[in-house]
Design an enzyme around this catalytic site. Structure first.
Site, mmCIF file in Angstrom:
data_model
loop_
_atom_site.group_PDB
_atom_site.id
_atom_site.type_symbol
_atom_site.label_atom_id
_atom_site.label_comp_id
_atom_site.label_asym_id
_atom_site.label_seq_id
_atom_site.Cartn_x
_atom_site.Cartn_y
_atom_site.Cartn_z
ATOM 1 N N GLU A 52 -9.435 7.243 -2.644
ATOM 2 C CA GLU A 52 -9.162 7.252 -4.088
ATOM 3 C C GLU A 52 -10.216 6.503 -4.901
ATOM 4 O O GLU A 52 -10.590 5.379 -4.576
ATOM 5 C CB GLU A 52 -7.784 6.624 -4.338
ATOM 6 C CG GLU A 52 -7.298 6.733 -5.769
ATOM 7 C CD GLU A 52 -5.784 6.639 -5.832
ATOM 8 O OE1 GLU A 52 -5.115 7.666 -5.594
ATOM 9 O OE2 GLU A 52 -5.276 5.534 -6.081
ATOM 10 N N LYS A 74 -10.539 4.465 -7.774
ATOM 11 C CA LYS A 74 -9.544 3.655 -8.497
ATOM 12 C C LYS A 74 -10.229 2.384 -8.984
ATOM 13 O O LYS A 74 -10.629 1.552 -8.170
ATOM 14 C CB LYS A 74 -8.415 3.344 -7.508
ATOM 15 C CG LYS A 74 -7.216 2.618 -8.060
ATOM 16 C CD LYS A 74 -6.137 2.486 -6.982
ATOM 17 C CE LYS A 74 -4.844 1.914 -7.528
ATOM 18 N NZ LYS A 74 -3.807 1.768 -6.497
ATOM 19 N N LYS A 127 -5.145 12.499 -10.139
ATOM 20 C CA LYS A 127 -4.102 11.489 -9.955
ATOM 21 C C LYS A 127 -3.741 10.963 -11.327
ATOM 22 O O LYS A 127 -4.512 10.246 -11.947
ATOM 23 C CB LYS A 127 -4.650 10.382 -9.058
ATOM 24 C CG LYS A 127 -3.600 9.412 -8.565
ATOM 25 C CD LYS A 127 -2.999 9.936 -7.283
ATOM 26 C CE LYS A 127 -1.945 9.057 -6.673
ATOM 27 N NZ LYS A 127 -2.232 7.657 -6.571
ATOM 28 N N GLU A 142 5.024 13.585 -4.828
ATOM 29 C CA GLU A 142 5.232 12.198 -4.372
ATOM 30 C C GLU A 142 6.704 11.799 -4.407
ATOM 31 O O GLU A 142 7.412 12.081 -5.376
ATOM 32 C CB GLU A 142 4.429 11.250 -5.261
ATOM 33 C CG GLU A 142 4.525 9.804 -4.814
ATOM 34 C CD GLU A 142 3.602 8.917 -5.605
ATOM 35 O OE1 GLU A 142 2.379 9.016 -5.427
ATOM 36 O OE2 GLU A 142 4.119 8.137 -6.432
ATOM 37 N N ASN A 163 5.256 7.389 -0.912
ATOM 38 C CA ASN A 163 4.616 6.173 -1.415
ATOM 39 C C ASN A 163 5.284 4.935 -0.828
ATOM 40 O O ASN A 163 6.501 4.763 -0.939
ATOM 41 C CB ASN A 163 4.677 6.140 -2.949
ATOM 42 C CG ASN A 163 3.547 5.295 -3.534
ATOM 43 O OD1 ASN A 163 3.022 4.401 -2.864
ATOM 44 N ND2 ASN A 163 3.182 5.581 -4.769
ATOM 45 N N GLU A 214 1.179 7.035 1.607
ATOM 46 C CA GLU A 214 0.404 6.519 0.472
ATOM 47 C C GLU A 214 0.620 5.018 0.241
ATOM 48 O O GLU A 214 1.747 4.534 0.346
ATOM 49 C CB GLU A 214 0.847 7.218 -0.825
ATOM 50 C CG GLU A 214 0.712 8.710 -0.849
ATOM 51 C CD GLU A 214 1.247 9.280 -2.168
ATOM 52 O OE1 GLU A 214 1.302 10.510 -2.269
ATOM 53 O OE2 GLU A 214 1.634 8.500 -3.064
ATOM 54 N N SER A 215 -0.457 4.345 -0.083
ATOM 55 C CA SER A 215 -0.464 2.982 -0.649
ATOM 56 C C SER A 215 -0.305 1.840 0.349
ATOM 57 O O SER A 215 0.504 1.906 1.272
ATOM 58 C CB SER A 215 0.631 2.814 -1.703
ATOM 59 O OG SER A 215 0.530 3.748 -2.728
HETATM 60 O O1 LIG Z 1 -1.372 1.014 -7.774
HETATM 61 C C1 LIG Z 1 -0.528 0.566 -8.571
HETATM 62 O O2 LIG Z 1 -0.440 -0.638 -8.875
HETATM 63 C C2 LIG Z 1 0.439 1.500 -9.263
HETATM 64 C C3 LIG Z 1 1.312 0.993 -10.221
HETATM 65 C C4 LIG Z 1 2.177 1.824 -10.891
HETATM 66 C C5 LIG Z 1 2.176 3.188 -10.638
HETATM 67 C C6 LIG Z 1 1.313 3.712 -9.675
HETATM 68 C C7 LIG Z 1 0.443 2.879 -8.996
HETATM 69 N N1 LIG Z 1 -0.427 3.373 -8.052
HETATM 70 C C8 LIG Z 1 -0.561 4.745 -7.754
HETATM 71 C C9 LIG Z 1 -0.719 5.001 -6.323
HETATM 72 O O3 LIG Z 1 0.121 5.647 -5.769
HETATM 73 C C10 LIG Z 1 -1.921 4.472 -5.605
HETATM 74 O O4 LIG Z 1 -3.028 4.532 -6.457
HETATM 75 C C11 LIG Z 1 -2.323 5.153 -4.316
HETATM 76 O O5 LIG Z 1 -1.253 5.505 -3.509
HETATM 77 C C12 LIG Z 1 -3.269 4.222 -3.533
HETATM 78 O O6 LIG Z 1 -2.637 2.984 -3.297
HETATM 79 P P1 LIG Z 1 -3.451 1.694 -2.812
HETATM 80 O O7 LIG Z 1 -4.218 2.084 -1.587
HETATM 81 O O8 LIG Z 1 -2.425 0.669 -2.516
HETATM 82 O O9 LIG Z 1 -4.349 1.331 -3.931
#
Ligand SMILES: O=C(O)c1ccccc1NCC(=O)[C@H](O)[C@H](O)COP(=O)(O)O
Length: 264
Positions: A61, A63, A122, A170, A191, A224-225
């Site tokens: 991503e 970001k 996204k 999602e 997520n 995810e995340s």
């Molecule tokens: O990333 C955040 O803080 C967030 C807050 C509120 C709504 C969505 C958010 N993120 C979107 C995502 O799902 C992430 O960008 C994506 O899954 C990647 O996650 P990460 O690897 O933890 O940055």
């Protein structure tokens, strides 16, 4: 936080799109199938195909900031995309939300212009016009959030497909998963981040992925995340088709190397 972002994006959509946009977008939806016939319209798109290869694929991503991390890195989207591709990512995710994630249309367009990888828009899709934009800006897929669209998910899913885009649907809990399955999603992202508290639970994705499979889901599943290192992936390696990783790669300083290390 989620509610606030959704309200802001709905305000942006009201200021950007006319009724004509909505009608034009909704006008592309194919008629509903006859009752009793199979609704599947399973033409695998570029984004899905990139994730459907053997082993765990990576969606990397672009970001630059987030509500949970604040400023992450002043990434140049094109440079980041090239590095992710060089490192071995299968697909890209590009934030286009401007206030909290530092995203915009240009980020997506620049990424699409310089890589051969399919890209996901996204964002917090709250209006059909945002899907028309995604296609116009070169995305191969768009994120549809069950927590945002609720019962409207089915309409948005059909619209996304009819525009020739893949939809990453999602979910975060069993209720959202049941909506995604009922709507016929063929690419589901689970997520680990609870978007109301921003807390991460790395057990959430493997749990719901197993649940989806137990309910007969045969499509692709993305965790995810919250993934920071290779060891974090141990619980999803054998169950997920792909992982979506943003902050830890984007903030690493050497994006290609970070991808290689994560996938090692
Ligand atoms: O990333 C955040 O803080 C967030 C807050 C509120 C709504 C969505 C958010 N993120 C979107 C995502 O799902 C992430 O960008 C994506 O899954 C990647 O996650 P990460 O690897 O933890 O940055």
């Amino acid at each position: 936080m989620l509610q606030r972002i959704v309200q802001e994006r709905a305000g942006d959509a009201r200021a950007t799109f006319t009724d004509e946009h909505a009608e034009r977008a909704l006008g592309t939806i194919a008629p509903l199938p006859e009752p009793g016939t199979v609704a599947a319209r399973s033409v695998p798109g570029r984004f899905r195909a990139a994730l459907g290869t053997p082993g765990l694929s990576l969606i990397a991503e672009v970001k630059r900031a987030s509500p949970s991390q604040g400023h992450i890195a002043a990434l140049d989207p094109a440079t980041a995309a090239r590095s992710y591709e060089e490192g071995g990512a299968a697909a890209l995710s590009v934030l286009t939300e401007p206030r909290h994630f530092g995203g915009n249309r240009e980020a997506l367009q620049e990424v699409v212009a310089v890589t051969g990888l399919p890209a996901l828009r996204k964002d917090f899709v709250v209006h059909p016009g945002m899907l028309l934009e995604a296609r116009e800006w070169g995305a191969s897929a768009a994120l549809l959030m069950t927590s945002v669209l609720g019962e409207q998910l089915g309409v948005y899913l059909r619209l996304t497909r009819d525009l020739g885009l893949d939809a990453l649907v999602e979910v975060h809990d069993e209720h959202e998963l049941s909506i995604a399955l009922a709507c016929g999603a063929d690419l589901i992202g689970v997520n680990n981040r609870d978007l109301t508290t921003l807390k991460i639970d790395l057990q959430n994705a493997p749990r719901l992925i197993r649940s989806a499979r137990a309910q007969g889901f045969t499509g692709l599943l993305v965790a995810e995340s919250g993934y920071r290192e290779a060891a974090d992936l141990s619980d999803v390696r054998s169950v997920a088709d792909a992982v979506l990783v943003g902050s830890s790669l984007a903030g690493s300083g050497d994006l290609a190397r970070a991808v290689r290390t994560l996938l090692a």
